[in-house]
Design an enzyme around this catalytic site. Structure first.
Site, mmCIF file in Angstrom:
data_model
loop_
_atom_site.group_PDB
_atom_site.id
_atom_site.type_symbol
_atom_site.label_atom_id
_atom_site.label_comp_id
_atom_site.label_asym_id
_atom_site.label_seq_id
_atom_site.Cartn_x
_atom_site.Cartn_y
_atom_site.Cartn_z
ATOM 1 N N ILE A 98 7.797 82.708 -18.659
ATOM 2 C CA ILE A 98 8.160 83.191 -19.992
ATOM 3 C C ILE A 98 6.934 83.008 -20.875
ATOM 4 C CG2 ILE A 98 10.643 82.828 -19.790
ATOM 5 C CD1 ILE A 98 10.413 80.256 -21.275
ATOM 6 N N ASP A 99 6.824 83.835 -21.883
ATOM 7 C CA ASP A 99 5.631 83.841 -22.716
ATOM 8 C C ASP A 99 5.413 82.494 -23.401
ATOM 9 O OD1 ASP A 99 5.420 86.524 -22.048
ATOM 10 O OD2 ASP A 99 6.506 87.181 -23.849
#
Length: 305
Positions: A138-139
């Site tokens: 995930i970012d």
């Protein structure tokens, strides 16, 4: 290590093989996938693949991943919010601002460094020296649930679930603008942006099918609180899709307004739910975590508008 078997879908027709592999197996970069093809570690319908191959759809693809590399990232005592853990997997509620794995510009201080300290030698090596245990990403500026594998068998099983969509991920976000409908689906291919290679974009040229289901949870003047469910898992998918329909994630300075939101770390996007089949027991594991403090503070602020 046993080869991983994948099946190309009709939507994968025209996709380069190395791109397909890096998307289907998040532990592989595109360059790493290309090296596997060049060294004969990738078979299509039982025959050695070539680097320039483009898929037609329906191919049976076998990938022989290399033996795990020695882990080079160093353990660091970074606090972790562990939501679930057993001998095979660990699920963490990642805060916004924490990078998942070491990369240029972020050599340490990452989730991987924290996991190495917490888990010791109990992390799969499939992801290589700098990404041990990492099944999906995930970012940096997205918070919420992320799963890591503690052994190679669990890693391969979870990677297969990413491919067939049995590993389900649910997010909540605040988007800019008022969504008229109560819910909908964005079905638009995502690939590298043709004008800015650092960004992703909705594009037919080299794009892969991407599907995001969304529903409105609460409306405010100029903003909407939404829940998004990923049917596919492309890079930046929710951020790209919501911007594509004219409602970028609040605080997203890449796909929305360039000015950061005071008091908000990155974009207002949080991975609230995760469901997967346990790689050893075969039972469904369904997990959730509360919204971050920044997210809740923003919601209260919007309710007072």
């Amino acid at each position: 290590m046993e080869p991983i078997c994948l099946t190309a879908s009709a939507e994968d027709g025209g996709t380069r093989l190395d791109s397909f592999l890096s998307a289907a197996l998040p532990e592989l970069t595109r360059s790493a996938a290309a090296r596997l093809i060049e060294t004969g570690q990738v078979l299509i319908n039982g025959r050695a693949a070539v680097k320039s191959c483009r898929l037609s759809g329906g191919e049976e693809i076998s990938v022989a991943l290399p033996d795990p590399e020695p882990v080079e990232a160093l353990p660091q005592d970074i606090p972790l919010d562990v939501v679930y853990e057993d001998g095979d997997v660990i699920v963490v509620n990642k805060p916004a601002g924490l990078v998942v794995h070491p990369a240029p510009g972020h050599p340490d201080g990452t989730l991987v460094n924290a996991l190495l300290h917490h888990c010791g030698d109990s992390l799969s090596g499939v992801g290589g020296a700098l990404r041990p245990g990492i099944v999906h990403r995930i970012d940096r500026d997205t918070s919420g649930l992320i799963i890591a594998a503690k052994n190679d068998a669990a890693h391969q099983a979870l990677s297969a679930q990413l491919q067939d969509h049995t590993l389900a991920r649910t997010y909540e976000a605040v988007v800019v603008g008022s969504l008229r409908e109560d819910g909908g689906t964005v079905d638009a291919p995502i690939g590298r942006c043709p004008t800015d290679r650092k960004k992703m974009a909705v594009t037919d040229r080299g794009g892969r099918r991407a599907v995001t289901h969304w529903e409105a949870l609460e409306r405010f003047p100029g903003y909407t609180h939404v829940r998004c469910r990923l049917e596919t898992g492309r890079t930046h998918q929710i951020r790209v899709h919501m911007a594509y329909i004219g409602h970028p994630i609040y605080g997203d300075t890449v796909y929305g307004a360039k000015k950061p939101v005071p008091g908000l770390t990155g974009q207002c996007l949080h991975a609230v739910g995760l469901r997967f089949v346990h790689p050893r027991r075969g039972e469904i594991v369904e997990l959730s975590c509360p919204l971050s403090g920044e997210f809740l503070f923003l919601l209260e602020k919007l309710r007072r508008l």
